[in-house]
Design a protein around this motif. Structure first.
Motif, mmCIF file in Angstrom:
data_model
loop_
_atom_site.group_PDB
_atom_site.id
_atom_site.type_symbol
_atom_site.label_atom_id
_atom_site.label_comp_id
_atom_site.label_asym_id
_atom_site.label_seq_id
_atom_site.Cartn_x
_atom_site.Cartn_y
_atom_site.Cartn_z
ATOM 1 N N PRO A 195 0.816 -1.220 0.000
ATOM 2 C CA PRO A 195 0.000 0.000 0.000
ATOM 3 C C PRO A 195 0.849 1.270 0.000
ATOM 4 N N ASP A 196 0.290 2.349 -0.524
ATOM 5 C CA ASP A 196 1.021 3.618 -0.506
ATOM 6 C C ASP A 196 0.951 4.249 0.881
ATOM 7 N N GLN A 197 1.555 5.412 1.032
ATOM 8 C CA GLN A 197 1.710 6.042 2.339
ATOM 9 C C GLN A 197 0.375 6.321 3.042
ATOM 10 N N PRO A 198 -0.611 6.971 2.372
ATOM 11 C CA PRO A 198 -1.884 7.216 3.069
ATOM 12 C C PRO A 198 -2.608 5.928 3.445
ATOM 13 N N ALA A 199 -2.508 4.900 2.597
ATOM 14 C CA ALA A 199 -3.202 3.643 2.890
ATOM 15 C C ALA A 199 -2.616 2.969 4.128
ATOM 16 N N LEU A 200 -1.281 2.967 4.246
ATOM 17 C CA LEU A 200 -0.671 2.373 5.444
ATOM 18 C C LEU A 200 -1.038 3.181 6.687
ATOM 19 N N ALA A 201 -1.129 4.491 6.566
ATOM 20 C CA ALA A 201 -1.550 5.324 7.699
ATOM 21 C C ALA A 201 -2.947 4.925 8.171
ATOM 22 N N ARG A 202 -3.827 4.631 7.222
ATOM 23 C CA ARG A 202 -5.185 4.197 7.599
ATOM 24 C C ARG A 202 -5.150 2.857 8.330
ATOM 25 N N HIS A 203 -4.296 1.946 7.894
ATOM 26 C CA HIS A 203 -4.159 0.659 8.592
ATOM 27 C C HIS A 203 -3.723 0.883 10.039
ATOM 28 N N LEU A 204 -2.815 1.806 10.252
ATOM 29 C CA LEU A 204 -2.363 2.109 11.611
ATOM 30 C C LEU A 204 -3.506 2.641 12.461
ATOM 31 N N GLN A 205 -4.259 3.557 11.918
ATOM 32 C CA GLN A 205 -5.381 4.136 12.666
ATOM 33 C C GLN A 205 -6.419 3.074 13.005
ATOM 34 N N GLN A 206 -6.698 2.198 12.045
ATOM 35 C CA GLN A 206 -7.696 1.149 12.284
ATOM 36 C C GLN A 206 -7.236 0.153 13.350
ATOM 37 N N ALA A 207 -5.916 0.038 13.527
ATOM 38 C CA ALA A 207 -5.376 -0.867 14.548
ATOM 39 C C ALA A 207 -5.342 -0.219 15.929
ATOM 40 N N GLY A 208 -5.751 1.049 16.033
ATOM 41 C CA GLY A 208 -5.830 1.717 17.322
ATOM 42 C C GLY A 208 -4.777 2.769 17.581
ATOM 43 N N TRP A 209 -3.824 2.934 16.649
ATOM 44 C CA TRP A 209 -2.778 3.942 16.832
ATOM 45 C C TRP A 209 -3.317 5.339 16.566
ATOM 46 N N GLU A 210 -2.834 6.299 17.341
ATOM 47 C CA GLU A 210 -3.276 7.690 17.187
ATOM 48 C C GLU A 210 -2.088 8.580 16.830
ATOM 49 N N LYS A 211 -2.400 9.815 16.461
ATOM 50 C CA LYS A 211 -1.385 10.790 16.027
ATOM 51 C C LYS A 211 -0.503 10.205 14.915
ATOM 52 N N VAL A 212 -1.149 9.524 13.983
ATOM 53 C CA VAL A 212 -0.420 8.855 12.904
ATOM 54 C C VAL A 212 0.068 9.884 11.881
ATOM 55 N N ALA A 213 1.315 9.751 11.498
ATOM 56 C CA ALA A 213 1.904 10.640 10.494
ATOM 57 C C ALA A 213 2.999 9.872 9.770
ATOM 58 N N TRP A 214 3.453 10.406 8.646
ATOM 59 C CA TRP A 214 4.563 9.772 7.949
ATOM 60 C C TRP A 214 5.458 10.818 7.311
ATOM 61 N N ARG A 215 6.679 10.382 7.035
ATOM 62 C CA ARG A 215 7.662 11.224 6.358
ATOM 63 C C ARG A 215 8.333 10.408 5.275
ATOM 64 N N ASP A 216 8.421 10.980 4.086
ATOM 65 C CA ASP A 216 9.054 10.280 2.974
ATOM 66 C C ASP A 216 10.572 10.411 3.053
ATOM 67 N N LEU A 217 11.257 9.327 2.737
ATOM 68 C CA LEU A 217 12.708 9.314 2.628
ATOM 69 C C LEU A 217 13.072 8.928 1.190
ATOM 70 N N THR A 218 14.130 9.546 0.685
ATOM 71 C CA THR A 218 14.594 9.258 -0.679
ATOM 72 C C THR A 218 13.444 9.377 -1.673
ATOM 73 N N GLY A 219 12.711 10.469 -1.569
ATOM 74 C CA GLY A 219 11.649 10.747 -2.527
ATOM 75 C C GLY A 219 10.460 9.817 -2.464
ATOM 76 N N GLY A 220 10.298 9.122 -1.329
ATOM 77 C CA GLY A 220 9.173 8.199 -1.188
ATOM 78 C C GLY A 220 9.531 6.758 -1.497
ATOM 79 N N VAL A 221 10.785 6.486 -1.844
ATOM 80 C CA VAL A 221 11.221 5.092 -1.986
ATOM 81 C C VAL A 221 10.962 4.356 -0.671
ATOM 82 N N VAL A 222 11.169 5.069 0.427
ATOM 83 C CA VAL A 222 10.912 4.563 1.769
ATOM 84 C C VAL A 222 10.057 5.586 2.506
ATOM 85 N N ALA A 223 9.159 5.109 3.343
ATOM 86 C CA ALA A 223 8.361 6.010 4.183
ATOM 87 C C ALA A 223 8.511 5.607 5.638
#
Length: 230
Positions: A195-223
């Protein structure tokens, strides 16, 4: 096992990593063009381990990813389901408490870790959502999660070049440096299916995690995804 699947069989994935354990770290450095060390430093800063804290490093492999947390003074548990990886890690770092464990059924009590992290391993877990819930379960209130995973480059022209590298250039390079090149064909395909970055963030939220955020590294090769258990 050379085809990526969202229905990954744990014993097959574990066997694949057993086969590449001896040369895993050096192969990753070559295939990432040296970027893995930069990504590890970014993970260490995000986890921000402190003296006396308890840190779970899931999918720790040979323990390379765990060492910055130990250096910061945290009690660190490297956990992996590949016995080959754990044996290789124990040979190199015999003093570390390597632990065998399945990400979907972790062998730890509720709320015992101040921070949990997984780098380049969540993609290979049989059930991503179960793993995120398990990590939530073993994290203490106020504790944090940091996930470092291959993702999707944000600039379309670069994304095309990157995809071509994964599927065309990576297999021959892997054949030259890896003890099990077919494993890296699987890994390339699993990256494309992830999944892309927003989709993985949604998985985290659905699992109960809060204050979910992400930062791209190397242009989004890694998040780098983060969250907090409240």
């Amino acid at each position: 096992m050379t085809r990526a699947s969202l229905d990954k069989q744990p014993h097959e994935v574990a066997a694949m990593f057993d086969d590449v354990a001896a040369r895993y770290d050096i192969t990753n450095d070559v295939l990432s063009l040296g970027q893995t060390r930069l990504w590890r430093r970014a993970v260490a800063r995000a986890v921000d381990a402190r003296p006396g804290e308890r840190v779970l490093d899931l999918a720790a492999g040979t323990g390379t990813s765990s060492q910055p947390f130990v250096a910061a003074g945290a009690y660190t548990v490297p956990c992996d389901f590949s016995l080959g990886m754990l044996k290789e890690g124990k040979k190199r770092l015999p003093w570390m408490p390597f632990t065998a464990g399945d990400a979907t059924r972790l062998p730890f009590r509720d709320g015992v870790f101040d921070a949990v992290t997984i780098s380049f391993g969540l993609r290979n877990v049989h059930d991503t959502d179960d793993a995120l819930r398990e990590l939530h379960r073993v994290t203490a209130p106020g504790g944090r999660i940091v996930i470092c995973e291959f993702s999707h480059p944000t600039w379309a022209p670069f994304r095309t070049v990157y995809t071509e590298y994964l599927m065309r250039a990576l297999p021959p390079v892997a054949r030259a440096v890896s003890s099990s090149p077919d494993a890296y064909v699987y890994l390339a395909e699993s990256i494309r299916a992830w999944p892309d970055q927003p989709a993985l963030a949604r998985h985290l939220q659905q699992a109960g995690w809060e204050k979910v955020a992400w930062r791209d590294l190397t242009g989004g090769v890694v998040a780098l995804h983060r969250g907090v258990r409240t």
